[in-house]
Motif scaffolding. Sequence first.
Motif, mmCIF file in Angstrom:
data_model
loop_
_atom_site.group_PDB
_atom_site.id
_atom_site.type_symbol
_atom_site.label_atom_id
_atom_site.label_comp_id
_atom_site.label_asym_id
_atom_site.label_seq_id
_atom_site.Cartn_x
_atom_site.Cartn_y
_atom_site.Cartn_z
ATOM 1 N N TRP A 408 19.167 40.431 74.523
ATOM 2 C CA TRP A 408 20.316 40.368 75.427
ATOM 3 C C TRP A 408 20.655 41.743 76.002
ATOM 4 O O TRP A 408 21.268 41.844 77.073
ATOM 5 C CB TRP A 408 21.540 39.774 74.733
ATOM 6 N N TRP A 413 25.300 43.941 81.938
ATOM 7 C CA TRP A 413 26.552 44.137 81.206
ATOM 8 C C TRP A 413 27.683 44.428 82.192
ATOM 9 O O TRP A 413 27.505 45.177 83.153
ATOM 10 C CB TRP A 413 26.502 45.341 80.302
ATOM 11 N N ASP A 440 25.058 38.927 80.407
ATOM 12 C CA ASP A 440 24.894 38.717 78.967
ATOM 13 C C ASP A 440 25.980 39.358 78.130
ATOM 14 O O ASP A 440 26.264 38.873 77.041
ATOM 15 C CB ASP A 440 23.545 39.279 78.509
ATOM 16 N N ASN A 441 26.559 40.439 78.593
ATOM 17 C CA ASN A 441 27.412 41.234 77.707
ATOM 18 C C ASN A 441 28.675 41.665 78.425
ATOM 19 O O ASN A 441 28.616 42.221 79.530
ATOM 20 C CB ASN A 441 26.639 42.472 77.231
ATOM 21 N N HIS A 475 31.091 33.628 72.918
ATOM 22 C CA HIS A 475 29.784 33.222 72.410
ATOM 23 C C HIS A 475 29.397 31.827 72.916
ATOM 24 O O HIS A 475 28.231 31.595 73.266
ATOM 25 C CB HIS A 475 29.786 33.244 70.885
ATOM 26 N N LYS A 480 27.784 38.090 74.892
ATOM 27 C CA LYS A 480 27.957 38.959 73.748
ATOM 28 C C LYS A 480 29.169 39.850 74.022
ATOM 29 O O LYS A 480 29.539 40.080 75.176
ATOM 30 C CB LYS A 480 26.712 39.834 73.525
ATOM 31 N N ASP A 552 29.510 41.812 68.464
ATOM 32 C CA ASP A 552 28.048 41.863 68.460
ATOM 33 C C ASP A 552 27.480 43.271 68.403
ATOM 34 O O ASP A 552 26.366 43.470 67.910
ATOM 35 C CB ASP A 552 27.518 41.162 69.716
#
Length: 952
Positions: A408, A413, A440-441, A475, A480, A552
């Motif tokens: 990930w 991000w 993803d983040n 989640h 994340k 995470d």
Amino acid sequence: MPKLPTLFALLCCSLPLLVNAQKADYRKTENGISLTFRNAPGTIDQNLAIEFIRDSIVHIRSTPLNNSVKQSAQLSITDTLQSKSTPHAIEETGNTIHLKNKVLQLSISLLTGQIAFLNPNGDTILCEMPRNAQAFTPGVANGDVFYKIKQDFKISEDEGLYGLGQHQNGIMNYQGKQVTLLQYNTDVAVPMLLSTKNYGLLWNNYAITKVGDTRELLPLSGLALYAKDSQQGWLTASYVNKENEKEVFTTRAESDIDYNDLSDLYKFPQGIDLSKCLVRYEGHFSSPLTGKQRLHFKYAGYIKVWIDGKLLQDRWRESWNAGTFELEFATEANEKHAIQIDWKPEGAQSYLGINWQRPIPQAGRRIFGFDSEAGDGIDYYFIKGSNMDHVISGYRTLTGKAPVMPKWVFGYWQSRERYKTQAEILEVAKEFRRRRIPIDNLVLDWSYWPEKDWGGQNFDAARFPDATGMISQLHKDHFKLMISVWPKFNQEATTYSQFMEYGWLYRRNIADGRKDWIGKGYTSTFYDPFNAEARRGFWDLLNKKLYQKGVDAFWMDASEPDIHSNISVQERKDVFQPSIGSSTRYYNAFPLQNAKGIYEGQRAEDPNKRVFMLTRSGFSGQQRYAAATWSGDIASTWNDMKDQIAAGVNFSMSGLPYWTMDVGGFLVEKRYYQPQAADQEEWRELNSRWYQFGAFTPIFRAHGQFPFREPFNIAPEGHPAYNSMVYYIRLRYRLLPYLYSLACKTYHDDYSILRGLAMDFTGDTTTYNINDQFMLGPSLLVNPVTRKGANSRTLYLPTGTSWYNFYTGEQVQGGQQIDAPAPFERIPVFVKAGSILPLGPSLQYTDEKNDQATTLYVFEGGNGDFTLYEDDGLTYNYEKGGFNYIQIEYDDQTKTVTFSKRTGNYTAAPKSRMFNIVFVSKQRPSGIDSQAKPNTSVSYKGNSIKVKLTNN
């Protein structure tokens, strides 16, 4: 060895003739040789130990005789390192000892201790300068006795020199430069040097260190200065009203511009409000020396510099976080030049310092040195490789491998300074998914805690009423969460008393009563990661308050440590008091020990979940702790964006492969807060260009102060800026098979994803000084656009290959400079001939299930290969063989692509995969924007397959 005695005579020809001089005593050791010099007229009294760690790696250590200095703790070198070299021959010839194995030769003078490193043919790679009285100067700090350490080397003037961490001066090649290794917000100290002659030097020292041209920088007054009215001895400094330049507050003579720290502010004219000033320095200067002059600037606020009427710099930096740059220009001795500096301080406390670096004399142009404030001896590792990647592999042999990061990490991000509430961050997550922008983040920056509880690691219940539920929801939506963690404790924090009682905190800042900038201001300090118990205690705190809630990854902010941004270095050393010795000896190692505690703590708590952390500073060996580093609180300016290229590439060439930056820049000029139309469009253009650049770095992360940094908050849907940002985020996900395979190669083969051009084109010396282009992996030549309003950019295509336009497939010959198209929505990217470039399907997040085909772009013009890598993306099973390789090769003569039999033990991999192959040639141009049909499709079930390609 017929060449060696003659060679050493040449190397030492500048030394006085030593007739009947006393030679060193020596003895053979298990993996090298130990020498003792007493009363030798060509050197100082010293013990010299030479140990082969591998055939290509040699540890050199020199200490004074009768040395009583305590040996430094071993922090960078791995605990498990053992010498594994093959037997080597030792031969004495006259006054020289020769050590030789199949890879490397060393010649050591028995008169001076000077070491020459040679290849097996006897050609010199690098040579020490003899150690003299300056090598070991006794020093003491905070009760710690040590030596000030200095070692010079004789280099070739035509080699490129890289690494040394991350520095914000736009310099790629450090030949002739001075670099200070000093941890600071935006500067990262890594004492690893990498040369185009395929060697590296790992300087095993943790103190503040000058590298390169180590002569002292001089004040501006070292130059001959002339005032506006031609009087000699100073420049004319006019403090005028920045809103009305006809109003002059005061004028005075200034010969030294030295306002570097808070403690220097008293030097400004009394009664002057800097926040209202434009300070204009005018006059002339001349140098007493012919050659390249360099001016080193430290600045905050707006600054413009003209020499002989030419504007050379136009920059901005917020007051609390001063920036740096250098000006280089050639002059004749005593030749007068006009100079004007316009400086608009940013606030009542602002900073400006200027130093002069003299031209290097002819005799010094082949000297490259290391000069450290403290150590127990000269201690370094010489690493030889067949190429620069092999040298970096040697560095990681010494300091540890870089783990495979969680998959990930290679997605997109989103961050900002800051998401202030639970509702706010969840709404942003929802908006990304609604717009189908891959991500993803999400990153939660500082002050999620109650104001006074900095260091307690508690969520503020008023703003984050259900932190566990918030993380769980993220989640569920395939996000994340990374969270900001500082090594800092306010005196009023809930954890302060416990940490202080256990002796885990530095005490001086508390005694000084220095307050931070939050709310009313709080007295604070930092914990001591050099104390093993403190490291465990800090991890236990993070584990209990954050990790167990589902966080995470950790964002390790202020890991220099940033006690206070603008106090002097000496004041910072006074506050920073590591338990294992003085801050003078260990100043640069704080981020390494900080990362060590988190990595070891999380792996013990959750052994098979990959650790990942982001740190604002780094040091040699930090890659082994699953730490990436970002370039700190840079400014949202075109200059700062350009400076990130050399900063990030040199960081990677220091052996630490994972680097990122605040895409868009962190610090923002006030004109962007409530922008006029022109400023609004510049903001959008700047961010678009930065996103384009960021998509091709190891970690793609947008972050910064207000205005908000999400693409949909920068520009409305349909705007060219929005289109471009979303395009490059989506492209990032298509590049995942390429990027993740390179991450595997980084672990298994000690590869570097982010690459200076000299790494892959060492024979092309034109590449050595290029500071605004780089390679991403073996195939992609990336050329960020860093100039406002540009629709093209000049770039160099390295020789020895042809290149293909990434978007159109048009072929261009290498070995030339071209003017490449750079429309608003694209930056120039070229693909090397012979490349095999895997692109995956469009995804919304890295673990999205998608069985669409992988597209292989194969570029005619050279043989190529690529190893596609598969694993579960989350665990450490790859350390035990839980991964697969699919080797893909292209033969340019037969136009054949060969898929090898899948190897490895990752049993959860798909049994069958589809590959669409697009063959790109001069006759059949095809790029990622051209929607070309595949030449052929392959159903791969794990067995070897050959595919013949045509231009049809």
